[in-house]
Design a protein around this motif. Sequence first.
Motif, PDB file in Angstrom:
ATOM      1  N   ILE A  84       0.842  -1.192   0.000  1.00  0.00           N
ATOM      2  CA  ILE A  84       0.000   0.000   0.000  1.00  0.00           C
ATOM      3  C   ILE A  84       0.879   1.244   0.000  1.00  0.00           C
ATOM      4  O   ILE A  84       1.854   1.326   0.748  1.00  0.00           O
ATOM      5  CB  ILE A  84      -0.923   0.007   1.238  1.00  0.00           C
ATOM      6  CG1 ILE A  84      -1.910  -1.168   1.181  1.00  0.00           C
ATOM      7  CG2 ILE A  84      -1.687   1.323   1.348  1.00  0.00           C
ATOM      8  CD1 ILE A  84      -2.686  -1.365   2.472  1.00  0.00           C
ATOM      9  N   ILE A  85       0.525   2.200  -0.870  1.00  0.00           N
ATOM     10  CA  ILE A  85       1.173   3.513  -0.873  1.00  0.00           C
ATOM     11  C   ILE A  85       0.132   4.517  -0.387  1.00  0.00           C
ATOM     12  O   ILE A  85      -0.900   4.690  -1.029  1.00  0.00           O
ATOM     13  CB  ILE A  85       1.635   3.916  -2.284  1.00  0.00           C
ATOM     14  CG1 ILE A  85       2.525   2.842  -2.901  1.00  0.00           C
ATOM     15  CG2 ILE A  85       2.364   5.246  -2.257  1.00  0.00           C
ATOM     16  CD1 ILE A  85       2.850   3.111  -4.365  1.00  0.00           C
ATOM     17  N   SER A  86       0.381   5.154   0.747  1.00  0.00           N
ATOM     18  CA  SER A  86      -0.650   6.055   1.255  1.00  0.00           C
ATOM     19  C   SER A  86      -0.090   6.994   2.308  1.00  0.00           C
ATOM     20  O   SER A  86       0.852   6.647   3.032  1.00  0.00           O
ATOM     21  CB  SER A  86      -1.808   5.255   1.858  1.00  0.00           C
ATOM     22  OG  SER A  86      -2.803   6.118   2.343  1.00  0.00           O
ATOM     23  N   LEU A  95      -6.330  -0.859   9.247  1.00  0.00           N
ATOM     24  CA  LEU A  95      -7.569  -1.560   8.918  1.00  0.00           C
ATOM     25  C   LEU A  95      -7.506  -2.103   7.497  1.00  0.00           C
ATOM     26  O   LEU A  95      -7.959  -3.226   7.230  1.00  0.00           O
ATOM     27  CB  LEU A  95      -8.769  -0.622   9.080  1.00  0.00           C
ATOM     28  CG  LEU A  95     -10.153  -1.235   8.814  1.00  0.00           C
ATOM     29  CD1 LEU A  95     -10.366  -2.485   9.662  1.00  0.00           C
ATOM     30  CD2 LEU A  95     -11.246  -0.221   9.057  1.00  0.00           C
ATOM     31  N   ALA A  96      -6.939  -1.319   6.579  1.00  0.00           N
ATOM     32  CA  ALA A  96      -6.767  -1.806   5.208  1.00  0.00           C
ATOM     33  C   ALA A  96      -5.865  -3.032   5.188  1.00  0.00           C
ATOM     34  O   ALA A  96      -6.091  -3.981   4.408  1.00  0.00           O
ATOM     35  CB  ALA A  96      -6.179  -0.697   4.328  1.00  0.00           C
ATOM     36  N   ALA A  97      -4.841  -3.037   6.049  1.00  0.00           N
ATOM     37  CA  ALA A  97      -3.954  -4.198   6.134  1.00  0.00           C
ATOM     38  C   ALA A  97      -4.716  -5.431   6.611  1.00  0.00           C
ATOM     39  O   ALA A  97      -4.530  -6.540   6.084  1.00  0.00           O
ATOM     40  CB  ALA A  97      -2.789  -3.890   7.073  1.00  0.00           C
ATOM     41  N   ASP A  98      -5.591  -5.255   7.617  1.00  0.00           N
ATOM     42  CA  ASP A  98      -6.414  -6.373   8.083  1.00  0.00           C
ATOM     43  C   ASP A  98      -7.327  -6.885   6.973  1.00  0.00           C
ATOM     44  O   ASP A  98      -7.520  -8.101   6.819  1.00  0.00           O
ATOM     45  CB  ASP A  98      -7.265  -5.945   9.277  1.00  0.00           C
ATOM     46  CG  ASP A  98      -6.456  -5.826  10.560  1.00  0.00           C
ATOM     47  OD1 ASP A  98      -5.350  -6.401  10.606  1.00  0.00           O
ATOM     48  OD2 ASP A  98      -6.924  -5.162  11.497  1.00  0.00           O
ATOM     49  N   ILE A  99      -7.891  -5.967   6.206  1.00  0.00           N
ATOM     50  CA  ILE A  99      -8.760  -6.351   5.087  1.00  0.00           C
ATOM     51  C   ILE A  99      -7.978  -7.175   4.071  1.00  0.00           C
ATOM     52  O   ILE A  99      -8.463  -8.192   3.559  1.00  0.00           O
ATOM     53  CB  ILE A  99      -9.375  -5.097   4.433  1.00  0.00           C
ATOM     54  CG1 ILE A  99     -10.380  -4.446   5.392  1.00  0.00           C
ATOM     55  CG2 ILE A  99     -10.043  -5.432   3.104  1.00  0.00           C
ATOM     56  CD1 ILE A  99     -10.860  -3.074   4.954  1.00  0.00           C
ATOM     57  N   ALA A 100      -6.744  -6.733   3.779  1.00  0.00           N
ATOM     58  CA  ALA A 100      -5.906  -7.467   2.827  1.00  0.00           C
ATOM     59  C   ALA A 100      -5.629  -8.878   3.331  1.00  0.00           C
ATOM     60  O   ALA A 100      -5.676  -9.847   2.555  1.00  0.00           O
ATOM     61  CB  ALA A 100      -4.599  -6.711   2.593  1.00  0.00           C
ATOM     62  N   LYS A 101      -5.341  -9.006   4.627  1.00  0.00           N
ATOM     63  CA  LYS A 101      -5.096 -10.337   5.194  1.00  0.00           C
ATOM     64  C   LYS A 101      -6.346 -11.203   5.114  1.00  0.00           C
ATOM     65  O   LYS A 101      -6.271 -12.400   4.816  1.00  0.00           O
ATOM     66  CB  LYS A 101      -4.638 -10.206   6.644  1.00  0.00           C
ATOM     67  CG  LYS A 101      -3.284  -9.581   6.824  1.00  0.00           C
ATOM     68  CD  LYS A 101      -2.163 -10.482   6.388  1.00  0.00           C
ATOM     69  CE  LYS A 101      -1.940 -11.615   7.366  1.00  0.00           C
ATOM     70  NZ  LYS A 101      -0.789 -12.461   6.993  1.00  0.00           N
ATOM     71  N   ASN A 102      -7.523 -10.593   5.378  1.00  0.00           N
ATOM     72  CA  ASN A 102      -8.768 -11.348   5.305  1.00  0.00           C
ATOM     73  C   ASN A 102      -9.056 -11.826   3.888  1.00  0.00           C
ATOM     74  O   ASN A 102      -9.734 -12.839   3.688  1.00  0.00           O
ATOM     75  CB  ASN A 102      -9.930 -10.506   5.821  1.00  0.00           C
ATOM     76  CG  ASN A 102      -9.866 -10.282   7.319  1.00  0.00           C
ATOM     77  OD1 ASN A 102      -9.210 -11.035   8.039  1.00  0.00           O
ATOM     78  ND2 ASN A 102     -10.519  -9.235   7.805  1.00  0.00           N
ATOM     79  N   HIS A 103      -8.547 -11.076   2.913  1.00  0.00           N
ATOM     80  CA  HIS A 103      -8.682 -11.493   1.510  1.00  0.00           C
ATOM     81  C   HIS A 103      -7.586 -12.471   1.103  1.00  0.00           C
ATOM     82  O   HIS A 103      -7.487 -12.829  -0.077  1.00  0.00           O
ATOM     83  CB  HIS A 103      -8.642 -10.275   0.584  1.00  0.00           C
ATOM     84  CG  HIS A 103      -9.881  -9.429   0.603  1.00  0.00           C
ATOM     85  ND1 HIS A 103     -11.149  -9.956   0.430  1.00  0.00           N
ATOM     86  CD2 HIS A 103     -10.059  -8.092   0.783  1.00  0.00           C
ATOM     87  CE1 HIS A 103     -12.044  -8.978   0.492  1.00  0.00           C
ATOM     88  NE2 HIS A 103     -11.414  -7.839   0.721  1.00  0.00           N
ATOM     89  N   ILE A 108       2.890  -7.051   2.022  1.00  0.00           N
ATOM     90  CA  ILE A 108       4.265  -6.926   2.497  1.00  0.00           C
ATOM     91  C   ILE A 108       4.515  -5.609   3.225  1.00  0.00           C
ATOM     92  O   ILE A 108       5.597  -5.408   3.774  1.00  0.00           O
ATOM     93  CB  ILE A 108       5.273  -7.076   1.344  1.00  0.00           C
ATOM     94  CG1 ILE A 108       4.992  -6.054   0.240  1.00  0.00           C
ATOM     95  CG2 ILE A 108       5.257  -8.491   0.802  1.00  0.00           C
ATOM     96  CD1 ILE A 108       6.037  -6.042  -0.855  1.00  0.00           C
ATOM     97  N   GLY A 109       3.526  -4.700   3.248  1.00  0.00           N
ATOM     98  CA  GLY A 109       3.714  -3.477   4.001  1.00  0.00           C
ATOM     99  C   GLY A 109       3.082  -2.259   3.364  1.00  0.00           C
ATOM    100  O   GLY A 109       2.355  -2.352   2.370  1.00  0.00           O
ATOM    101  N   CYS A 110       3.387  -1.122   3.962  1.00  0.00           N
ATOM    102  CA  CYS A 110       2.839   0.150   3.508  1.00  0.00           C
ATOM    103  C   CYS A 110       3.930   1.202   3.578  1.00  0.00           C
ATOM    104  O   CYS A 110       4.668   1.272   4.565  1.00  0.00           O
ATOM    105  CB  CYS A 110       1.657   0.555   4.382  1.00  0.00           C
ATOM    106  SG  CYS A 110       1.037   2.209   4.035  1.00  0.00           S
TER     107      CYS A 110
END
Length: 407
Positions: A84-86, A95-103, A108-110
Amino acid sequence: MFTDKHILIIDDSEAILMVVKTMLSRMGFERLTTMTSAQKALQLVSRAPDDIYMVLTDLRMPGFDGLDVLRRLGEIKFAGAVAIISEMDKRIINLAADIAKNHQLHLIGCISKPIQQDDLAALVQKAGEMLSQKWDESSLLSEETILQALENNWVVPYFQPKVNFTTMRVESVEALARIVLPGEVNAVRPCRFLPTVMKAGLIDSLTGRILDVAAKEFSTIKGMLGDDVKLGLNLSPDELENLSLAGIIEAVWQQHGHRNSELILELTEEEAIQNNRQLECLNRLRLKDFGLSLDDFGTGFTNINQLRNLPYTEVKIDRSLIINIHRDSFCQAIVTSLADIASQLNITLVAEGIEHISELNFLVQKYPNLVLQGYLISMPRPTATLAAWYRSWQRQFGATSDSMPQD
């Protein structure tokens, strides 16, 4: 070396795309695709998902945003690395990281804007670490060679210590499978034989051999490192299909006079525990007082909160979350959350893959209860060289952390 690796960068800013592309070009990447339209980018990924090595995506984009990107990548079961670039609030990013894991994405990071070359380089390194399981088949040992190695006792355990720099104790040693071929100086590492072992259905034989030899040598190891040291042994989730596994392991382990609590069984996170047979086997191992370790956390699909529902006694943080952790806020957030849960549940937390002094110093200072493992501390080694390593380690670090190495 990066000429064949295709990276897709998604951001609604042409300037950001140009900066990232220039930085990646300097690292040697040649196949770089930049897109301001997330929808068009996902169409590209959908047509050839195996062709994309890594996706870098912004979160806040008009219309089709980064959360849509993560969801769609999950739907097509994208197997490459995702970053993620943000510049958004850390809570939004987490929260976006958790969503990515759930998918079930390999996040690998942000990295934040403005983008720094070192941060981007760390992401590239993490992608390499996480996706390194895609071995070159030309270097793999044949099934015939592996069968010969099992028959002739060429399969042996090498041991890698896990140490606590607060107590200066070796908490445990992990038994790692190696093959020592006649006439060769260096042992063959798992990357050259494990894919063949799994394909040929020989994992039970490999584990049985390592368990038997490690159990025989464990008394010697305790004599070197202390009676409180434990032994870690890797298991494949496939082996949990055998409901008799706990009894088999117990019989071998106790035959050599060891207590069940002295053995930690390590299960990789890369393959999810999927069915009731595996869960029953997992629970029976704990009923028998064996330790259970979730290995390689960060490479697979376990949500941090799921740790509360599974009977793990140890969690090992994957190397991909340790690289550059002293300046990576995403990785720090993950490890801090893990440390909090580990403290609440009395779980031992291990950081594996420590290779640089900057990583070691940061982890020791920030997470004093963390157990550490990696080449900087000790490479995997046969029992015969453990005593010499331990004497050297004690001389170097002494009885306190005052002698920590400096950058």
